[in-house]
Scaffold this motif. Structure first.
Motif, PDB file in Angstrom:
ATOM      1  N   LYS A  78      -0.213  -1.165 -13.879  1.00 33.85           N
ATOM      2  CA  LYS A  78       0.185   0.043 -14.596  1.00 33.85           C
ATOM      3  C   LYS A  78      -1.012   0.843 -15.095  1.00 33.85           C
ATOM      4  O   LYS A  78      -1.048   2.080 -14.979  1.00 33.85           O
ATOM      5  N   PHE A  79      -2.047   0.159 -15.632  1.00 36.85           N
ATOM      6  CA  PHE A  79      -3.127   0.872 -16.307  1.00 36.85           C
ATOM      7  C   PHE A  79      -4.379   1.065 -15.452  1.00 36.85           C
ATOM      8  O   PHE A  79      -5.193   1.935 -15.753  1.00 36.85           O
ATOM      9  N   ALA A  80      -4.588   0.257 -14.420  1.00 37.21           N
ATOM     10  CA  ALA A  80      -5.773   0.439 -13.577  1.00 37.21           C
ATOM     11  C   ALA A  80      -5.548   1.595 -12.613  1.00 37.21           C
ATOM     12  O   ALA A  80      -4.419   1.857 -12.180  1.00 37.21           O
ATOM     13  N   ASP A  81      -6.619   2.306 -12.279  1.00 36.40           N
ATOM     14  CA  ASP A  81      -6.505   3.409 -11.333  1.00 36.40           C
ATOM     15  C   ASP A  81      -6.401   2.898  -9.897  1.00 36.40           C
ATOM     16  O   ASP A  81      -5.801   3.547  -9.042  1.00 36.40           O
ATOM     17  N   LYS A  82      -7.017   1.748  -9.646  1.00 29.58           N
ATOM     18  CA  LYS A  82      -6.898   1.144  -8.318  1.00 29.58           C
ATOM     19  C   LYS A  82      -7.137  -0.358  -8.474  1.00 29.58           C
ATOM     20  O   LYS A  82      -7.984  -0.791  -9.257  1.00 29.58           O
ATOM     21  N   VAL A  83      -6.359  -1.132  -7.698  1.00 26.33           N
ATOM     22  CA  VAL A  83      -6.467  -2.595  -7.761  1.00 26.33           C
ATOM     23  C   VAL A  83      -6.671  -3.129  -6.343  1.00 26.33           C
ATOM     24  O   VAL A  83      -5.989  -2.691  -5.403  1.00 26.33           O
ATOM     25  N   TYR A  84      -7.612  -4.076  -6.221  1.00 27.50           N
ATOM     26  CA  TYR A  84      -7.844  -4.768  -4.952  1.00 27.50           C
ATOM     27  C   TYR A  84      -7.566  -6.256  -5.174  1.00 27.50           C
ATOM     28  O   TYR A  84      -7.998  -6.849  -6.168  1.00 27.50           O
ATOM     29  N   LEU A  85      -6.865  -6.860  -4.223  1.00 29.36           N
ATOM     30  CA  LEU A  85      -6.508  -8.273  -4.359  1.00 29.36           C
ATOM     31  C   LEU A  85      -6.813  -9.012  -3.060  1.00 29.36           C
ATOM     32  O   LEU A  85      -6.428  -8.566  -1.977  1.00 29.36           O
ATOM     33  N   SER A  86      -7.514 -10.150  -3.213  1.00 26.90           N
ATOM     34  CA  SER A  86      -7.769 -11.058  -2.088  1.00 26.90           C
ATOM     35  C   SER A  86      -7.433 -12.467  -2.559  1.00 26.90           C
ATOM     36  O   SER A  86      -7.933 -12.908  -3.602  1.00 26.90           O
ATOM     37  N   THR A  87      -6.575 -13.157  -1.816  1.00 27.99           N
ATOM     38  CA  THR A  87      -6.146 -14.490  -2.260  1.00 27.99           C
ATOM     39  C   THR A  87      -6.077 -15.451  -1.082  1.00 27.99           C
ATOM     40  O   THR A  87      -5.756 -15.068   0.048  1.00 27.99           O
ATOM     41  N   SER A  88      -6.416 -16.714  -1.362  1.00 31.34           N
ATOM     42  CA  SER A  88      -6.350 -17.787  -0.360  1.00 31.34           C
ATOM     43  C   SER A  88      -6.263 -19.110  -1.101  1.00 31.34           C
ATOM     44  O   SER A  88      -6.231 -19.143  -2.342  1.00 31.34           O
ATOM     45  N   TYR A 100       0.840  -1.206   0.000  1.00 32.39           N
ATOM     46  CA  TYR A 100       0.000   0.000   0.000  1.00 32.39           C
ATOM     47  C   TYR A 100       0.874   1.256   0.000  1.00 32.39           C
ATOM     48  O   TYR A 100       0.612   2.233  -0.706  1.00 32.39           O
ATOM     49  N   SER A 101       1.937   1.200   0.800  1.00 34.31           N
ATOM     50  CA  SER A 101       2.823   2.362   0.906  1.00 34.31           C
ATOM     51  C   SER A 101       3.603   2.578  -0.384  1.00 34.31           C
ATOM     52  O   SER A 101       3.708   3.703  -0.879  1.00 34.31           O
ATOM     53  N   VAL A 102       4.155   1.485  -0.934  1.00 35.34           N
ATOM     54  CA  VAL A 102       4.970   1.601  -2.148  1.00 35.34           C
ATOM     55  C   VAL A 102       4.134   2.086  -3.323  1.00 35.34           C
ATOM     56  O   VAL A 102       4.588   2.892  -4.145  1.00 35.34           O
ATOM     57  N   THR A 103       2.885   1.586  -3.427  1.00 27.37           N
ATOM     58  CA  THR A 103       2.022   1.956  -4.562  1.00 27.37           C
ATOM     59  C   THR A 103       1.200   3.200  -4.279  1.00 27.37           C
ATOM     60  O   THR A 103       0.365   3.582  -5.100  1.00 27.37           O
ATOM     61  N   GLN A 104       1.420   3.793  -3.088  1.00 28.39           N
ATOM     62  CA  GLN A 104       0.694   5.001  -2.688  1.00 28.39           C
ATOM     63  C   GLN A 104      -0.830   4.780  -2.733  1.00 28.39           C
ATOM     64  O   GLN A 104      -1.596   5.607  -3.199  1.00 28.39           O
ATOM     65  N   GLY A 105      -1.222   3.610  -2.266  1.00 27.69           N
ATOM     66  CA  GLY A 105      -2.645   3.292  -2.145  1.00 27.69           C
ATOM     67  C   GLY A 105      -3.288   2.783  -3.414  1.00 27.69           C
ATOM     68  O   GLY A 105      -4.491   2.495  -3.437  1.00 27.69           O
ATOM     69  N   LYS A 106      -2.492   2.635  -4.480  1.00 25.07           N
ATOM     70  CA  LYS A 106      -3.068   2.164  -5.739  1.00 25.07           C
ATOM     71  C   LYS A 106      -3.348   0.660  -5.701  1.00 25.07           C
ATOM     72  O   LYS A 106      -4.351   0.191  -6.240  1.00 25.07           O
ATOM     73  N   PHE A 107      -2.485  -0.097  -5.070  1.00 24.32           N
ATOM     74  CA  PHE A 107      -2.655  -1.552  -4.978  1.00 24.32           C
ATOM     75  C   PHE A 107      -2.982  -1.906  -3.529  1.00 24.32           C
ATOM     76  O   PHE A 107      -2.223  -1.580  -2.615  1.00 24.32           O
ATOM     77  N   ASN A 108      -4.141  -2.557  -3.344  1.00 22.05           N
ATOM     78  CA  ASN A 108      -4.632  -2.849  -2.001  1.00 22.05           C
ATOM     79  C   ASN A 108      -4.757  -4.357  -1.800  1.00 22.05           C
ATOM     80  O   ASN A 108      -5.538  -5.032  -2.492  1.00 22.05           O
ATOM     81  N   LEU A 109      -3.991  -4.875  -0.876  1.00 22.12           N
ATOM     82  CA  LEU A 109      -4.096  -6.285  -0.485  1.00 22.12           C
ATOM     83  C   LEU A 109      -5.079  -6.363   0.685  1.00 22.12           C
ATOM     84  O   LEU A 109      -4.825  -5.794   1.756  1.00 22.12           O
TER      85      LEU A 109
END
Length: 466
Positions: free
Chosen positions: A431-441, A302-311
């Motif tokens: 790169k192209f999405a404005d925001k990404v959310y990821l949930s994995t199990s 979250y910090s590296v992507t400045q909130g763009k990629f959310n796990l």
């Protein structure tokens, strides 16, 4: 659900107790029936012998009272009014009245013609149609027993049919003072009396059989139940353990192998409880470690992507995937579905104010995500949802999930993949999405991509042909 199926199967399956009771009951019932049949036929035999004995005794009693000299004087029907005839007839009638089972009592003697005998005195009333008069002839050619009267008191071995019906008879000789046989006394018992004896015997046999069978059922159930009760207790305890109730304990006090099995089962449950506690503790530690690792990766990414990629976890993802209004959705089961997914996305983008470049980027992200669903998870689903200021595209797969250790490379290195679930193409999506959310199990992965309605014009991006 499993417990229900197990109970249903147990109900359909016959228990050891039922089988044991059935086998033992059938065996004992068979032996009991055989014994009663033997008893019935033996009783018939002894009953007939007893009747024959009674007939002989009655015949002897009558012959000992009758005066042979008086009997000799009775020669024609005219003598039926004589004192001698009436005296002998009175003796016969008294014996007949005294024993209700006797059907006929009469006296007979031989004639000069072979196998032809004649009646002398009959106990029947003078008005009776069955009365035999002095001189009435009787053919004894078929009656073997009556011919043996000279040898002593005799009785028929079986029922004899004649013009008076079916009877069994006993005979005794009438002798004069010199010991010469001058006639015989015949005593008949009819089939009615014989049938009553047989019916009473059959009735008694059936009553004994019925009572014996009931007693057999009761005794067998008690005996078999004594031995099968601990088995049922053990089965019940095993089912409880199968259902997950490890605290259930079986109590068997039989001082035999069943008690040993019960104690072994209780010991096994104790071992399982200890193992369960150890496993729960281990899983708790592992879960806490995973949660700790997840939090570290979540915060770092979250910090590296400045909130763009959310796990995010599954609870938060549930809220994300249900926001907005669903526009369209489809299943992705083969590579042919990739083109359909891109077409469905383009159909939606036509109605909104997206630049050609942004449409190309969105379509490329959809193609990458759909392709990776097929490559790494075999099947999945895509959904387009409309929110106020952006469009949301969801991809769900049923793969094995992602390895957190390799997650940074998946996101930031183009072309990297673990071949577990949605690896290749993540860098393009990021790169192209404005925001990404990821949930994995281990149950699969959900990727959510948000694209703003107004594409930012100050970003330096090339146009990708789709």
């Amino acid at each position: 659900m499993r417990g229900g199926n197990l109970n249903e199967t147990t109900q359909k399956r016959k228990s050891i107790e039922q089988k044991s009771i059935g086998v033992v009951y059938i065996t004992i019932s068979f032996l009991l029936t055989i014994n009663l049949l033997i008893y019935y036929f033996l009783f018939q035999y002894y009953m007939k012998e007893n009747i024959k004995h009674q007939l002989r005794d009655t015949a002897i009693g009558i012959s000992s009272i009758i005066n042979a000299d008086e009997l000799i004087q009775l020669r024609t029907k005219i003598d039926e009014s004589s004192e001698e005839y009436l005296k002998i007839k009175d003796i016969l009638k008294k014996f007949k009245v005294a024993d209700q089972n006797i059907r006929e009592i009469y006296t007979m003697r031989k004639t000069d013609e072979k196998d032809i005998w004649e009646f002398i005195v009959d106990a029947e009333d003078k008005d009776s149609k069955e009365l035999s008069h002095i001189g009435d002839l009787y053919d004894v050619s078929n009656n073997i027993e009556i011919k043996k009267f000279y040898y002593g008191t005799i009785a028929d071995d079986d029922l004899v049919n004649d013009e008076w019906g079916t009877t069994i008879s006993g005979y005794a000789p009438i002798k004069d003072n010199k010991g010469h046989v001058v006639g015989i006394v015949g005593v008949d018992i009819g089939t009615k009396t014989f049938a009553i004896y047989k019916f009473n015997m059959l009735y008694a046999t059936l009553i004994i059989l019925f009572v014996s069978l009931l007693a057999t059922i009761f005794i067998i159930k008690k005996i078999v139940g004594y031995y099968t009760t601990p088995i049922n207790q053990i089965i019940y305890a095993i089912n409880k353990v199968k259902e997950g109730n490890l605290n259930y304990r079986v109590s068997i006090k039989t001082n035999d192998e069943f008690e040993d099995i019960g104690e072994a089962l209780n010991s096994t449950a104790d071992i399982l409880i200890n193992y369960q506690k150890m496993l729960e503790k281990s899983l708790k530690v592992e879960r806490e470690q995973k949660e700790s690792i997840f939090k570290v990766y979540k915060d770092v990414i979250y910090s590296v992507t400045q909130g763009k990629f959310n796990l995010i976890n599954n609870e938060v993802m549930f809220e994300i995937v249900n926001e907005g209004v669903s526009y369209n959705e489809m299943e992705i089961e083969s590579s042919e579905k990739v083109a359909e997914a891109r077409y469905m996305m383009n159909s939606y983008l036509v109605k909104d104010n997206y630049t050609v470049q942004s449409k190309s980027h969105i379509a490329l992200c959809v193609s990458e995500a759909a392709t990776n669903v097929i490559k790494h998870a075999n099947s999945g689903a895509m959904q387009i949802r409309q929110l106020k200021d952006y469009v949301r595209v969801l991809f769900k797969d049923k793969g094995q999930g992602m390895d957190f250790d390799k997650l940074p490379k998946m996101i930031f290195l183009n072309g990297f993949s673990t071949k577990l679930s949605m690896g290749y193409g993540f860098a393009i999506i990021y790169k192209f999405a404005d925001k990404v959310y990821l949930s994995t199990s281990e149950n699969g992965t959900i990727v959510v991509m948000d694209f703003l309605l107004q594409y930012r014009s100050n970003e330096e991006e090339g146009v990708y042909e789709v």
